[in-house]
Design a protein around this motif. Structure first.
Motif, mmCIF file in Angstrom:
data_model
loop_
_atom_site.group_PDB
_atom_site.id
_atom_site.type_symbol
_atom_site.label_atom_id
_atom_site.label_comp_id
_atom_site.label_asym_id
_atom_site.label_seq_id
_atom_site.Cartn_x
_atom_site.Cartn_y
_atom_site.Cartn_z
ATOM 1 N N GLY A 137 0.782 -1.228 0.000
ATOM 2 C CA GLY A 137 0.000 0.000 0.000
ATOM 3 C C GLY A 137 0.812 1.276 0.000
ATOM 4 O O GLY A 137 0.338 2.321 0.457
ATOM 5 N N GLU A 138 2.036 1.223 -0.527
ATOM 6 C CA GLU A 138 2.910 2.395 -0.513
ATOM 7 C C GLU A 138 2.637 3.381 -1.650
ATOM 8 O O GLU A 138 3.281 4.414 -1.729
ATOM 9 N N GLY A 139 1.730 3.067 -2.553
ATOM 10 C CA GLY A 139 1.360 4.067 -3.543
ATOM 11 C C GLY A 139 1.458 3.597 -4.977
ATOM 12 O O GLY A 139 2.108 2.608 -5.307
ATOM 13 N N GLU A 140 0.780 4.354 -5.840
ATOM 14 C CA GLU A 140 0.702 4.034 -7.268
ATOM 15 C C GLU A 140 2.058 4.077 -7.974
ATOM 16 O O GLU A 140 2.286 3.277 -8.889
ATOM 17 N N PRO A 141 2.988 4.989 -7.605
ATOM 18 C CA PRO A 141 4.288 4.983 -8.302
ATOM 19 C C PRO A 141 5.007 3.642 -8.214
ATOM 20 O O PRO A 141 5.636 3.209 -9.179
ATOM 21 N N PHE A 142 4.892 2.977 -7.077
ATOM 22 C CA PHE A 142 5.549 1.672 -6.935
ATOM 23 C C PHE A 142 4.842 0.623 -7.783
ATOM 24 O O PHE A 142 5.485 -0.266 -8.349
ATOM 25 N N ARG A 143 3.532 0.733 -7.876
ATOM 26 C CA ARG A 143 2.774 -0.198 -8.723
ATOM 27 C C ARG A 143 3.174 -0.025 -10.176
ATOM 28 O O ARG A 143 3.378 -1.020 -10.901
#
Length: 323
Positions: A278-284
């Motif tokens: 759940g650390e954010g969209e950039p990591f996805r």
């Protein structure tokens, strides 16, 4: 009386250089397993990759094992050359990844394979240190391959933490982190003083791998800030390599391109792990891009290396010892 030349026996000169791309293939298979909760990827993808590559690894391990059985001294001889040191380290670390492959299916089997990997890794480190002490001074120069030999134990917590060995894993995390940072600092200082020769530049990609693994282990230990710090460091190294891609690949394709494979897989796994936490969209996004890039690039490199092995040229190019 005229004698026909003796036909080479299978495994007689198995080159350790076959193992880095296999190591990368195992890594990208595990990255696809990480992608399942992030992208709802079907489990069949990772299962297919890991099943096929596990068989390839066992075949390669058997081929190298035949060589060692015929003449055990070949291990020390392979450690005298850089492709041999990198290849044997990748072979041992692949055992850790095999433990990770088995973990969801049989924790007990995974633990047994993990112990086998630890024993093999300890033996390798002992042989490497002996070779460094006995060999010429130029062989003692720090190279990115040192990450595989002396920091590769960071793979252990990937299996040890789910098995409940959190204290041991935390100890390994801090020790491996200190070694990885020291090797990186010395390597950067060496590069500033002198450019590495073009054929050896692909090895610089290895620097991405330990920090990607350190980030993943930190996340498993619920150490969010160290995980993000190591992710930032791995990203910075990867970005620097991409900016200097033409410089890194100036010598053209060689068996050392296997060094591109497992760092990319490790980085993709870290990004997907952070996205899954759940650390954010950039990591996805970063995880998806590197997963696709790794899925295209790693098998292509592996096929070329395996073709060179099948044709008999890989052993000669990498100065592999003969049994």
């Amino acid at each position: 009386m005229f004698k026909l030349p003796q036909k080479a026996r299978f495994g007689e000169q198995t080159p350790p250089a076959i193992f880095p791309p296999i190591f990368g293939l195992l890594g990208i298979g595990l990255a696809w397993r990480r992608a399942e909760p992030v992208f709802q990827a079907p489990p069949a993808v990772s299962q297919l990759i890991l099943g096929a590559v596990s068989l390839l690894f066992l075949f390669a391990l058997g081929a190298y094992g035949l060589k060692v059985i015929r003449r055990p001294a070949v291990v020390a001889e392979d450690l005298r050359v850089l492709p041999g040191r990198a290849g044997l380290a990748a072979m041992v670390l692949s055992v850790y990844l095999m433990a990770a492959v088995l973990l969801p299916m049989s924790p007990r089997a995974a633990g047994a394979v993990l112990l086998a990997g630890l024993a093999g890794h300890a033996a390798l480190v002992w042989l490497v240190i002996a070779a460094l002490l006995r060999g010429p001074e130029e062989q003692r120069q720090v190279t990115p391959v040192w990450h595989l030999q002396f920091v590769g134990v960071i793979f252990v917590p990937l299996v040890a933490i789910p098995l409940g060995y959190t204290g041991l894993s935390r100890f390994i995390f801090y020790g491996a982190g200190a070694f990885a940072l020291a090797i990186l600092a010395i390597s950067v200082a060496q590069i500033i003083r002198r450019d590495p020769p073009p054929p050896l530049r692909p090895l610089m990609a290895i620097h991405v791998a330990p920090f990607s693994l350190l980030g993943a282990v930190a996340l498993m230990l619920n150490e969010r800030l160290p995980a993000l710090i190591f992710a930032a460091l791995a990203t910075a190294i990867l970005a620097a390599l991409l900016i200097r891609a033409r410089y890194i690949a100036a010598a053209g394709f060689s068996p050392l391109w296997g060094a591109f494979t497992f760092p990319l897989a490790a980085y993709a796994s870290l990004m997907l792990a952070l996205a899954g936490a759940g650390e954010g969209e950039p990591f996805r996004f970063a995880g998806g891009v590197t997963l696709v890039a790794g899925t295209l690039m790693i098998p292509a490199i592996a096929v070329k290396v395996m073709q060179a092995w099948a044709k008999g040229g890989l052993a000669v190019k990498t100065n592999a010892a003969r049994a």
